[in-house]
Design a protein around this motif. Sequence first.
Motif, PDB file in Angstrom:
ATOM      1  N   LEU A 135     -14.148  26.373 -11.440  1.00 18.30           N
ATOM      2  CA  LEU A 135     -14.775  26.610 -10.143  1.00 18.30           C
ATOM      3  C   LEU A 135     -14.014  25.916  -9.020  1.00 18.30           C
ATOM      4  O   LEU A 135     -13.904  26.444  -7.914  1.00 18.30           O
ATOM      5  N   ARG A 136     -13.527  24.703  -9.306  1.00 17.94           N
ATOM      6  CA  ARG A 136     -12.731  23.956  -8.340  1.00 17.94           C
ATOM      7  C   ARG A 136     -11.662  23.167  -9.077  1.00 17.94           C
ATOM      8  O   ARG A 136     -11.853  22.784 -10.223  1.00 17.94           O
ATOM      9  N   GLY A 137     -10.569  22.892  -8.386  1.00 14.04           N
ATOM     10  CA  GLY A 137      -9.536  22.039  -8.943  1.00 14.04           C
ATOM     11  C   GLY A 137      -8.915  22.615 -10.198  1.00 14.04           C
ATOM     12  O   GLY A 137      -8.760  23.833 -10.351  1.00 14.04           O
ATOM     13  N   THR A 138      -8.578  21.726 -11.135  1.00 15.48           N
ATOM     14  CA  THR A 138      -7.917  22.147 -12.365  1.00 15.48           C
ATOM     15  C   THR A 138      -8.862  22.225 -13.549  1.00 15.48           C
ATOM     16  O   THR A 138      -8.483  22.714 -14.610  1.00 15.48           O
ATOM     17  N   LYS A 139     -10.094  21.731 -13.383  1.00 15.80           N
ATOM     18  CA  LYS A 139     -11.014  21.712 -14.510  1.00 15.80           C
ATOM     19  C   LYS A 139     -12.444  21.665 -13.995  1.00 15.80           C
ATOM     20  O   LYS A 139     -12.720  21.080 -12.950  1.00 15.80           O
ATOM     21  N   LEU A 150     -26.421  21.574 -27.361  1.00 21.03           N
ATOM     22  CA  LEU A 150     -25.426  22.094 -26.430  1.00 21.03           C
ATOM     23  C   LEU A 150     -24.058  21.503 -26.745  1.00 21.03           C
ATOM     24  O   LEU A 150     -23.947  20.395 -27.268  1.00 21.03           O
ATOM     25  N   SER A 151     -23.038  22.238 -26.427  1.00 23.55           N
ATOM     26  CA  SER A 151     -21.684  21.686 -26.462  1.00 23.55           C
ATOM     27  C   SER A 151     -21.128  21.767 -25.051  1.00 23.55           C
ATOM     28  O   SER A 151     -21.328  22.757 -24.351  1.00 23.55           O
ATOM     29  N   PHE A 152     -20.494  20.697 -24.615  1.00 21.54           N
ATOM     30  CA  PHE A 152     -19.934  20.720 -23.268  1.00 21.54           C
ATOM     31  C   PHE A 152     -18.597  20.000 -23.255  1.00 21.54           C
ATOM     32  O   PHE A 152     -18.380  19.033 -23.982  1.00 21.54           O
ATOM     33  N   PHE A 153     -17.698  20.515 -22.436  1.00 14.53           N
ATOM     34  CA  PHE A 153     -16.350  19.969 -22.364  1.00 14.53           C
ATOM     35  C   PHE A 153     -15.687  20.460 -21.084  1.00 14.53           C
ATOM     36  O   PHE A 153     -16.201  21.352 -20.392  1.00 14.53           O
ATOM     37  N   GLY A 154     -14.533  19.883 -20.765  1.00 16.19           N
ATOM     38  CA  GLY A 154     -13.790  20.307 -19.591  1.00 16.19           C
ATOM     39  C   GLY A 154     -13.165  21.671 -19.802  1.00 16.19           C
ATOM     40  O   GLY A 154     -12.571  21.948 -20.843  1.00 16.19           O
ATOM     41  N   ASN A 155     -13.308  22.525 -18.821  1.00 13.00           N
ATOM     42  CA  ASN A 155     -12.806  23.890 -18.903  1.00 13.00           C
ATOM     43  C   ASN A 155     -11.604  24.063 -17.979  1.00 13.00           C
ATOM     44  O   ASN A 155     -11.677  23.778 -16.783  1.00 13.00           O
ATOM     45  N   LEU A 156     -10.487  24.539 -18.529  1.00 15.36           N
ATOM     46  CA  LEU A 156      -9.259  24.707 -17.761  1.00 15.36           C
ATOM     47  C   LEU A 156      -9.032  26.144 -17.310  1.00 15.36           C
ATOM     48  O   LEU A 156      -8.118  26.416 -16.536  1.00 15.36           O
ATOM     49  N   ILE A 157      -9.843  27.079 -17.810  1.00 12.39           N
ATOM     50  CA  ILE A 157      -9.623  28.500 -17.530  1.00 12.39           C
ATOM     51  C   ILE A 157     -10.427  28.902 -16.296  1.00 12.39           C
ATOM     52  O   ILE A 157     -11.655  28.871 -16.304  1.00 12.39           O
ATOM     53  N   THR A 158      -9.735  29.253 -15.234  1.00  9.52           N
ATOM     54  CA  THR A 158     -10.342  29.636 -13.949  1.00  9.52           C
ATOM     55  C   THR A 158     -11.521  28.739 -13.583  1.00  9.52           C
ATOM     56  O   THR A 158     -12.655  29.203 -13.461  1.00  9.52           O
ATOM     57  N   ASN A 213     -17.995  10.614 -11.474  1.00  5.39           N
ATOM     58  CA  ASN A 213     -17.213  11.619 -12.193  1.00  5.39           C
ATOM     59  C   ASN A 213     -17.804  12.980 -11.839  1.00  5.39           C
ATOM     60  O   ASN A 213     -18.509  13.597 -12.630  1.00  5.39           O
ATOM     61  N   SER A 214     -17.497  13.433 -10.653  1.00  8.78           N
ATOM     62  CA  SER A 214     -18.167  14.625 -10.125  1.00  8.78           C
ATOM     63  C   SER A 214     -17.482  15.924 -10.500  1.00  8.78           C
ATOM     64  O   SER A 214     -18.098  16.985 -10.453  1.00  8.78           O
ATOM     65  N   GLY A 215     -16.188  15.849 -10.864  1.00  8.42           N
ATOM     66  CA  GLY A 215     -15.443  17.084 -11.053  1.00  8.42           C
ATOM     67  C   GLY A 215     -14.884  17.301 -12.434  1.00  8.42           C
ATOM     68  O   GLY A 215     -14.268  18.339 -12.692  1.00  8.42           O
ATOM     69  N   PHE A 219       0.812  -1.209   0.000  1.00  2.00           N
ATOM     70  CA  PHE A 219       0.000   0.000   0.000  1.00  2.00           C
ATOM     71  C   PHE A 219       0.850   1.266   0.000  1.00  2.00           C
ATOM     72  O   PHE A 219       0.345   2.349   0.255  1.00  2.00           O
ATOM     73  N   ALA A 220       2.144   1.130  -0.263  1.00  2.00           N
ATOM     74  CA  ALA A 220       3.003   2.310  -0.278  1.00  2.00           C
ATOM     75  C   ALA A 220       2.519   3.304  -1.322  1.00  2.00           C
ATOM     76  O   ALA A 220       2.270   2.949  -2.463  1.00  2.00           O
ATOM     77  N   GLY A 221       2.383   4.527  -0.932  1.00  2.00           N
ATOM     78  CA  GLY A 221       1.951   5.561  -1.866  1.00  2.00           C
ATOM     79  C   GLY A 221       0.464   5.598  -2.100  1.00  2.00           C
ATOM     80  O   GLY A 221      -0.025   6.436  -2.843  1.00  2.00           O
ATOM     81  N   VAL A 222      -0.283   4.677  -1.486  1.00  2.17           N
ATOM     82  CA  VAL A 222      -1.730   4.655  -1.685  1.00  2.17           C
ATOM     83  C   VAL A 222      -2.365   5.661  -0.747  1.00  2.17           C
ATOM     84  O   VAL A 222      -2.241   5.563   0.463  1.00  2.17           O
ATOM     85  N   VAL A 223      -3.016   6.642  -1.316  1.00  2.00           N
ATOM     86  CA  VAL A 223      -3.717   7.645  -0.526  1.00  2.00           C
ATOM     87  C   VAL A 223      -5.118   7.781  -1.078  1.00  2.00           C
ATOM     88  O   VAL A 223      -5.421   7.295  -2.162  1.00  2.00           O
ATOM     89  N   TYR A 224      -5.975   8.457  -0.331  1.00  2.79           N
ATOM     90  CA  TYR A 224      -7.352   8.638  -0.775  1.00  2.79           C
ATOM     91  C   TYR A 224      -7.401   9.872  -1.673  1.00  2.79           C
ATOM     92  O   TYR A 224      -7.608  10.978  -1.223  1.00  2.79           O
ATOM     93  N   TYR A 225      -7.195   9.650  -2.947  1.00  3.20           N
ATOM     94  CA  TYR A 225      -7.128  10.760  -3.875  1.00  3.20           C
ATOM     95  C   TYR A 225      -8.489  11.402  -4.056  1.00  3.20           C
ATOM     96  O   TYR A 225      -9.510  10.730  -4.069  1.00  3.20           O
ATOM     97  N   GLY A 226      -8.484  12.701  -4.250  1.00  2.00           N
ATOM     98  CA  GLY A 226      -9.719  13.414  -4.515  1.00  2.00           C
ATOM     99  C   GLY A 226      -9.970  13.508  -6.000  1.00  2.00           C
ATOM    100  O   GLY A 226      -9.237  12.971  -6.828  1.00  2.00           O
TER     101      GLY A 226
END
Length: 399
Positions: free
Chosen positions: A113-117, A103-111, A72-74, A18-25
């Motif tokens: 709401l949370r995290g990186t996308k 509609l068109s929808f995709f991951g947004n990297l510019i500012t 896939n919440s984020g 379990f080395a390096g195993v963490v509860y990733y968000g």
Amino acid sequence: MKKFKFWLLGLLIPATLFAGVVYYGSGEAVFLVDQIKMNLGFTTTYTADEAYLKGTVRGENFIGGINNYITNSGFEINADGWNGYKDAADERPVDGTGGSSDLSFFGNLITPLRGTKDFRASLPASSPAPNNQGNGFSYDFKIDQADLAKVLRISFDYTSTSDEDLFRVYIYDIDNSQLIEPVPTEILAGAKLWQGEFQTSADGDDYRLIIHVQSTDTGGHTAYFDNFFVGPQEIANGPIITEWVDGVGYSVANVSAGTIIVKERQVAENIEVDGYIPITSGATGNIELTVPKAMTNSYTGGNYPWYVKAEFYDNSTGETYVGSGFFNNDTNKIVFTGPSNSIWNATVPVVAVSGDQIQFHLNYPAEGFEGSAQLALVTLGRGIYELRVIQMLIKLGLL
């Protein structure tokens, strides 16, 4: 070597597994299965079973002990599980699936709401229909048997470029072909956090979260979503503690006094009071304080000094007499006492004159006061990391 003990199986498994195993968000590309397999020297190419396990143990679903059915919440990695649809043009969807969405929808990297996308949904200014009503996007999920016939919570972060109420939130019971309206349904313009709840059926465990365009606005707009959550909740109860406020309805008998200054607040089932009585002339009998909020009947008729604390200040000598008091066989009337329960009156603790003061502190159970209330909604944790890891190891043939 340090060991990691599985109590459930009674086995000892090396902690290096379990080395390096963490509860990733949300947003981490490394899953528990990935890390464990790498520690064992396996590749990270998945069979169908392993791919299922990867989805069930990824930290995004259980971060902080929260059971979130929107795995896939984020949108940090991709938009897997989310699908656009186009139902009939109406404020309410049909079932939130099918058709070719405008509609068109995709991951947004510019500012984001949370995290990186986050999740960006664009509503075109013109479309094959007169407007975008009837379009939307949805996410299918399956609930646990424990959550049948229960109230589940929905929440997500949201912002848009429109001052219109563009979207509504719905749930579709796939097993029973039933559209469910959460409370509330509207996503108000300018909202930063949307929260609602809905009731699951007793016999359906397959559901669909629907974000539906209800607006007939023809302008082009962009909306941003993140941090979706659908899961169980419990009510967190705690004591009611209110702010201090000015007390009204307090009066004193058998002694002349100026304006009585009082501050009060509720603490659980008790009322807490701090007060000040400015004496303007001598007492003619037992000094008696009337309070507007009656003591609970079951506590009257006796001397309960822990409910009443008092100090009599003799202005002429500067001496302070410490006392207590009790409810004088009446739920609204208090008499003050000194040593040996001697009641303060015309001569006790001293002959009262103008300029003397009585300060008092009360803390007693008051009629009509509830001791606790709902403070917050708390998501239920499942605490099943260890079980999921055991299941994964069994699937991999390691146990």
